[in-house]
Design a protein around this motif. Structure first.
Motif, short mmCIF file in Angstrom:
data_model
loop_
_atom_site.label_atom_id
_atom_site.label_comp_id
_atom_site.label_asym_id
_atom_site.label_seq_id
_atom_site.Cartn_x
_atom_site.Cartn_y
_atom_site.Cartn_z
N ASP A 252 38.60 124.55 26.15
CA ASP A 252 38.85 124.79 24.72
C ASP A 252 40.31 125.03 24.40
OD1 ASP A 252 38.96 127.16 26.08
OD2 ASP A 252 37.94 128.36 24.55
N LYS A 253 41.20 124.82 25.37
CA LYS A 253 42.63 125.00 25.14
C LYS A 253 43.33 123.64 25.22
CE LYS A 253 42.73 129.59 25.13
NZ LYS A 253 41.30 129.87 25.29
N SER A 254 44.34 123.46 24.40
CA SER A 254 45.13 122.23 24.48
C SER A 254 45.96 122.24 25.75
CB SER A 254 46.05 122.10 23.26
OG SER A 254 46.99 121.05 23.47
N ASP B 60 44.49 120.36 18.12
CA ASP B 60 43.14 119.82 17.98
C ASP B 60 42.19 120.38 19.04
OD1 ASP B 60 43.69 118.03 15.79
OD2 ASP B 60 44.77 116.75 17.22
N ASP B 61 40.97 120.66 18.61
CA ASP B 61 39.91 121.15 19.50
C ASP B 61 39.22 119.92 20.11
OD1 ASP B 61 37.59 122.11 20.68
OD2 ASP B 61 37.27 123.65 19.17
N ALA C 248 35.34 119.89 20.13
CA ALA C 248 34.77 119.65 18.81
C ALA C 248 34.85 118.15 18.46
CB ALA C 248 35.50 120.48 17.76
N ALA D 272 34.50 122.63 12.73
CA ALA D 272 35.38 122.79 13.91
C ALA D 272 36.24 121.57 14.14
CB ALA D 272 34.52 123.06 15.15
#
Length: 844
Positions: A82-84, A778-779, A782, A821
């Motif tokens: 979930d992290k860029s 950006d996620d 998602a 999201a």
């Protein structure tokens, strides 16, 4: 370790393993991955500490990837799903510099970046690079300044072909120079070709790494490409070049050209003929289609294998899924195209979103964007008008000749017929030009076409016979009909001169068709003999080649005087290429044997060619066009009973197309034995397909359109067992629809297994990431969830398309929270991308 961190690490470890990196010593070699403090990973460490052996209180530890000598080569910075990945960019840069590493990989398991600290910004990759590939990449110490300052003049390629040509007495002598150049085949750059390379150098000076050359057909794009290859290789800014084409004939043609121009300095190979030793070559040529089969490019190549990728006929060879191949590789990118961005006019079609002309227009826009030319200005442009003005090309004389049938289709129907795509799937609302031959063309229509052509064609100025001609037909059957009609008419016009060889069919199902194109060219001019009217004149006896698509892109025949469009054309690139077959200049005296005759006819030069257009193609592709010649064709008159009355030159009425009546009606009850037949169904079909020589031959050369047509006509829906796509799909027990091409690829072992719906979605999402390149904010999870839901769930797709977003509050598979999201721009961009690039039929 949290679930998201664990998932990311599992994916990253798998990607490392797939690329040939090793955590532990093993039969394949010693470990080439260590922890950030140079601690070697051991089985004991993994067993005792589990997955947390690579975790600290601040997160994941960094990995160091080592070269074959055990020295640091790449820093791998890993983040949770979930992290860029980009949030670790500066930390990785600092660590890489401390380890004297030039390369960094940033990854969260779903999105990955490769970063060459000496060459700019992180670049999205869909696979980790292989160790040996990075080693080769590392040896290239780029020097853009050296490339910018490299002198390029008219002799740039000539000096590679013959380093001492300028000292040869024959070259120094004005009277013998032309004969010397013709005999040796040395190629000199024209002024506009030099300018193209200099514009690229200027773009590099301004920090650009993507370039687009828009150059008219016949202006020598391959020679310019060879010059660019030499520029990069000679200045050390590339160690290997990939040249992508979209057709088999262009693959061989490009290879021959590069060998001719550069063999003294660099080796060029065709990939499929050098699978084991392609790395020894500096230039690798391949079709993009061969790399797309089962995403072969990801298994065969590493992202760092090529420093320069050149796309010939760029908007076709990077269109759709092919763009994923192009974006897969790191480094400089050059596109070559003959089609201007604004060549295809906008129009207000009812089904604009699915109309292939609109799709092609969007592809052109995407091409300019891909090469950093969003403004519409390519890196360099040299148009047909420029070539004509400079005397290198000639313009056509357009002959607008429309029959009653084609005029009615243009005004009433707009060519709106069902489309069948290359994989045998029906797509409502699109166009299918091959269907015209079946639905609209009668014997009488074809006769009018041929008669009009013969009465108005340009004649050869030396012999007086019909000038050499290419006729573009709707289908192979249509080409056979046109060939027969032309030969019958030629026999009446020129009794005894031709033996059914005035016209020949040159299509993929005709044996020796490729050789026919060579024999018909100006270099050979001996298709079925030559000198039929003038014995000392070496021009082909056959005057007309009837084809569908074999003689479009890249076919060079300079003495063509007539081109006939006996079909509608929907692609601007196809139209440009077809028109380009006639734009080259020609001196007819070159093919005379006797010196005195050469002198006599020396003034006869090709000044134009006729472009017969029976479907208003020119009117569509040219905003304003002053037609040089408009022919009024005979009309069909009907009496009060509806019967036709023949006017001057009319041969009966066009045929009608009432539905066929039922000829026989039989019923057959299928009993329990049908279950056994179903079980054996695929095996029987498999055996027949594998033993068919026509299918085998065309698969070997990549003629998939011919294969699909042939299988549909000869093996599908026959009385023996009524093979259908649906029956084949059931026999293979898949969770999605399969295309006929995919089934045939599986039968011939071109793909190892039939992929599930989930596997296809994963692959399509990887391509999306490489093409659209999400940002740090950006996620990715998602985006992936949205991407998958839109493809696989028709209910969600309808909600998004209708913008009925409130329905997501009660959607069981994709909720409003999921939708929120997704970044605002991706909510529309992802559906647009899927519509353009993802074949949804595969997921149904």
């Amino acid at each position: 370790m949290g679930m998201k961190e664990a998932k990311a690490r599992i994916k990253i470890n798998r990607l490392l393993e797939e690329a040939g990196w090793r955590l532990l010593d093993g039969p394949d070699g010693i470990a080439n991955i260590v922890l950030e403090d140079h601690v070697k990973i051991t089985e004991k460490m993994i067993n005792e500490l589990g997955k947390d052996f690579e975790r600290t209180k601040d997160g994941f530890v960094d990995f160091l990837l080592l070269n074959e000598k055990g020295h640091p080569l790449i820093v791998l910075e890993a983040k949770a799903e979930d992290k860029s990945p980009l949030i670790g960019k500066e930390q990785a840069r600092k660590y890489a510099r401390s380890e004297n590493c030039r390369f960094v990989i940033l990854s969260n398991g779903n999105l990955h970046y490769f970063w060459d600290l000496e060459r700019g910004n992180p670049y999205v990759i869909t696979r980790f690079p292989k160790p040996d590939s990075v080693e080769g990449f590392r040896r290239i110490v780029t020097d853009p300044v050296k490339m910018v300052n490299e002198p390029v003049d008219e002799g740039y390629i000539a000096r590679t072909m013959d380093p001492g040509y300028f000292q040869n007495p024959q070259f120094l002598n004005d009277e013998t120079r032309r004969e010397f150049v013709d005999r040796t085949g040395i190629r000199f750059l024209r002024h506009y070709q030099i300018k193209a390379v200099k514009y690229l150098q200027d773009a590099v000076r301004h920090g650009n790494d993507r370039f687009l050359f828009e150059m008219a057909t016949g202006t020598g794009k391959t020679l310019v490409a060879a010059s660019v290859c030499k520029l990069f290789l000679r200045t050390g800014n590339a160690h290997r070049v990939l040249f992508l084409v979209d057709r088999l004939e262009l693959e061989n043609q490009a290879w021959k050209s590069f060998v001719q121009y550069l063999k003294n300095d660099y080796q060029t190979v065709i990939y499929k003929e050098n699978r084991d030793d392609w790395k020894k070559a500096e230039i690798v040529v391949t079709t993009v289609q061969s790399l797309l089969i089962d995403n072969k490019f990801r298994r065969l190549f590493s992202p760092t294998d090529f420093d320069l990728v050149i796309s010939d006929e760029a908007h076709r060879s990077i269109g759709g899924n092919a763009r994923a191949v192009f974006e897969y590789f790191i480094g400089y990118k050059l596109g070559l195209t003959a089609t201007p961005k604004d060549y295809l006019k906008k129009f207000d079609a009812e089904n604009q979103a699915t109309d292939p002309r609109e799709i092609e227009r969007r592809n052109l826009l995407d091409t300019y964007k891909t090469f950093g030319c969003e403004s519409g200005q390519p890196t360099y442009r040299y148009s047909l008008l420029d070539g004509v003005k400079d005397g290198y090309l000639i313009s056509p004389t357009v002959v607008d000749a429309r029959t009653d049938i084609t005029t009615q289709l243009l005004s009433d129907e707009g060519y709106a017929v069902m489309n069948i795509d290359d994989e045998g799937e029906e797509e409502k609302g699109k166009f299918y030009h091959r269907d015209f031959e079946k639905k609209f063309f009668s014997e009488q229509t074809n006769t009018v076409f041929c008669k009009t052509f013969l009465e108005n064609a340009l004649r050869d100025p030396v012999s007086g016979e019909i000038g050499k001609t290419i006729v573009f037909c709707v289908s192979q059957n249509h080409a056979a009909k046109i060939t027969q009609i032309l030969n019958e008419m030629a026999d009446k016009l020129y009794p005894g001169k031709y033996n059914s060889d005035f016209a020949v069919q040159v299509t993929s199902l005709v044996q020796g068709a490729q050789q026919m194109t060579i024999n018909f060219s100006d270099r050979s001019n001996n298709l079925n003999g030559n000198g039929n009217f003038y014995s000392s004149y070496l021009t082909s006896k056959t005057r007309v080649c009837c084809t569908v698509g074999m003689m479009t892109t890249g076919y060079d025949c300079q003495d063509i005087l007539n081109i006939c469009l006996m079909r509608p054309i929907f692609s601007p690139t196809d139209f440009i290429q077809i028109k380009g077959r006639g734009t080259r200049t020609w001196k007819f005296a070159d093919k005379l044997i006797l010196p005195q005759e050469k002198e006599e006819f020396m003034a006869l030069k090709k000044t134009t060619f006729k472009l017969f257009d029976f479907f208003a193609n020119c009117e569509y592709f040219e905003e304003e066009y002053n037609y040089d010649e408009v022919l009024k064709l005979p009309a069909i008159r009907r009496d009060s009973t509806g019967e036709s009355s023949e006017g001057p030159g009319i041969i009966k009425e066009y045929e009608t197309f009432d539905p066929d009546k039922v000829k026989t009606l039989r019923e057959k009850v299928i009993g329990l034995e049908g279950m056994k037949i179903d079980r054996m169904f695929f095996e029987k079909f498999n055996e027949r397909i594998q033993s068919d020589p026509v299918i085998i031959e065309n698969i070997q050369v990549g003629n998939w359109e011919t294969v699909i047509d042939y299988v549909n006509e000869n093996h599908m829906n026959k009385p023996e067992d009524y093979v259908t796509l649906e029956k084949l799909r059931k026999a293979l027990d898949t969770d999605r629809r399969l295309s006929l091409r995919e089934i045939i690829e599986y039968i011939f072992g071109l793909i190892p297994f039939i992929k599930s719906k989930d596997q296809l979605v994963e692959e399509e999402f990887e391509k999306f990431l490489s093409v659209c390149k999400p940002e740090e904010k950006d996620d990715i999870l998602a985006l992936k969830y949205y991407f998958k839901a839109y493809i696989t769930d028709p209910h969600v797709r309808e909600i998004i398309n209708r913008k009925n977003y409130t329905a997501l509050y009660v959607s069981p598979t994709f909720s409003m929270a999921d939708f929120k999201a997704v970044g605002a721009r991706w909510r529309t961009q992802i559906p647009e991308y899927i519509k353009d690039y993802v074949p949804l039929n595969n997921f149904m």
